[in-house]
Design a protein around this motif. Structure first.
Motif, PDB file in Angstrom:
ATOM      1  N   PHE A 129      10.059   8.330  -4.796  1.00 24.26           N
ATOM      2  CA  PHE A 129       9.516   7.593  -5.944  1.00 24.26           C
ATOM      3  C   PHE A 129      10.645   6.922  -6.719  1.00 24.26           C
ATOM      4  O   PHE A 129      10.510   5.782  -7.175  1.00 24.26           O
ATOM      5  CB  PHE A 129       8.694   8.519  -6.857  1.00 24.26           C
ATOM      6  CG  PHE A 129       7.242   8.605  -6.459  1.00 24.26           C
ATOM      7  CD1 PHE A 129       6.355   7.603  -6.832  1.00 24.26           C
ATOM      8  CD2 PHE A 129       6.775   9.677  -5.707  1.00 24.26           C
ATOM      9  CE1 PHE A 129       5.013   7.668  -6.461  1.00 24.26           C
ATOM     10  CE2 PHE A 129       5.435   9.748  -5.330  1.00 24.26           C
ATOM     11  CZ  PHE A 129       4.551   8.743  -5.702  1.00 24.26           C
ATOM     12  N   THR A 147       0.952   3.269  -4.699  1.00 25.17           N
ATOM     13  CA  THR A 147       1.077   4.200  -3.568  1.00 25.17           C
ATOM     14  C   THR A 147       0.061   3.887  -2.481  1.00 25.17           C
ATOM     15  O   THR A 147      -0.990   3.284  -2.740  1.00 25.17           O
ATOM     16  CB  THR A 147       0.869   5.661  -4.018  1.00 25.17           C
ATOM     17  OG1 THR A 147      -0.431   5.771  -4.593  1.00 25.17           O
ATOM     18  CG2 THR A 147       1.921   6.083  -5.020  1.00 25.17           C
ATOM     19  N   ALA A 198       2.829  11.325  -7.915  1.00 26.52           N
ATOM     20  CA  ALA A 198       2.404   9.942  -8.196  1.00 26.52           C
ATOM     21  C   ALA A 198       1.915   9.782  -9.636  1.00 26.52           C
ATOM     22  O   ALA A 198       2.099   8.726 -10.247  1.00 26.52           O
ATOM     23  CB  ALA A 198       1.323   9.516  -7.213  1.00 26.52           C
TER      24      ALA A 198
END
Ligand code: IPM
Ligand code: MG
Length: 351
Positions: free
Chosen positions: A173, A215, A207
């Protein structure tokens, strides 16, 4: 005051020492131009050393290396040793025992002439695969029950921990945050290997903390297909150790081959291990046919990780400049000699 970096150098087997030699020439040139110093320590580990001494990677060397700033590795593997013994004992040992849990593999096409895919341009192929590097079947013991017997059973677990899964997903991420597109794809095979449901769940959890990131998810088989069919769909992807190994070889091909693909094995706050992703090609050893650009690109990744950003960009820019210039028409082994390619990168770097 200028910085001095201690670099452990492991040329390794086959063509490893030749490509590392060119990588070091470029590293030294970058040091001179950007005003930092390099102190190199050579380590002889690899198949030749094992054949001569039966030693694979002594404890004392490991203790010495962890105090250095980075490791540059050529390649490991030679048919004179039992399958996997030296690969696991050198590359595996460094990745697993130094806990270098991120294997970063950028895939970037510098010029369409190097792409085997029809109608794909550099705008279509620019991605980073974040491969988990310390878990999965790789680090499990193979078990052979009733070896050689008619009822033999062989097994090696695909094992994932929540901590190991979470840290690699979190790192991915963060990589996605540095990219313009801000996209992260999870690649797994959770429909067949249900243990990978851990990846599904942890990915969804993390997320939530990154609402800026778009995503997506793909199964590994489909991801391999899409990487060939629609590489422009990929920005950053995160995956398990074994799948990451496989899909990054596909990635290497679409960016122009093993001659160019580089990787970084890192753990924030620790020293990193930088290497080309290609093998050792023992048959080509000493012939000066191996392409050193992958190793030179690994040097650029090392400079970036050391914080020598400008130098990293200059080395990467030199590779890009060379490949855009038309002076190199093929990246295949033997198309240009190993040292000629080193010379060309140095010329681009302006030294
Ligand atoms: C790689 C290599 C290694 C791996 C081998 C040499 C053990 O293929 O770095 O991709 O499987 O990780
Ligand atoms: Mg591989």
């Amino acid at each position: 005051m200028s910085n001095t970096y201690d670099i452990a150098v492991i040329g390794g087997d086959g063509v490893g020492p030749e490509v590392v030699r060119e990588g070091l020439r470029v590293l030294n040139a970058a040091a001179e131009r950007f005003g930092f110093s390099i102190r190199l320590t050579d380590y002889p580990y690899g198949t030749e050393h094992w054949l001569a001494t039966e030693e694979i990677f002594p404890e004392a060397a490991t203790r010495e290396i962890v105090d250095q700033d980075a490791i540059l590795l050529g390649a490991i593997g030679d048919p004179r040793a039992p399958v996997g013994l030296i690969e696991r004992g050198v590359i595996g040992h460094l990745r697993w025992d130094l806990d270098l849990y991120v294997n970063l593999r950028p895939i970037k096409l510098y010029h369409e002439r190097f792409c085997p895919l029809k109608d794909k341009t550099p705008a279509d192929i620019d991605m980073v695969i974040v491969r988990e590097n310390t878990e999965d079947a790789y680090v499990q013991k193979p078990v052979f029950e009733d070896q050689g017997g008619a009822d033999e059973v062989a097994s090696q677990q695909m094992r994932y921990t929540r901590a190991g899964t979470e840290r690699i997903i979190r790192y991915a991420f963060e990589v996605a945050m540095t990219r313009e597109r801000k996209e992260l794809l999870l690649i797994d095979k959770a429909n067949a290997v249900r243990a990978q449901d851990l990846y599904t769940r942890v990915f969804a959890e993390v997320a939530e903390e990154y609402p800026e990131i778009k995503t997506d998810h793909a199964y590994i088989d489909a991801a391999c297909m899409w990487m060939i069919k629609n590489p422009e769909w990929f920005d950053v992807a995160v995956t398990t150790n074994l799948f990451g190994d496989i899909i990054t070889d596909v990635g290497a091909m679409i960016q122009g081959g093993m001659g160019l693909a580089a990787s970084a094995n890192v753990h924030p706050g620790k020293l990193g291990l930088f290497e080309p992703i290609h093998g050792s090609f023992p048959k080509a050893a000493g012939k000066s046919t191996a392409n050193p650009l992958a190793t030179i690109s690994a040097v650029a990744m090392m400079l970036e990780y050391l914080g020598e950003r400008e130098a990293a960009q200059a080395v990467d820019g030199a590779i890009a400049g060379l490949l855009e210039s038309g002076a190199v028409t093929s990246l295949k082994a033997g198309a240009n000699s190993t040292d000629a390619l080193g010379d060309m990168v140095l010329a681009q770097l302006g030294n």
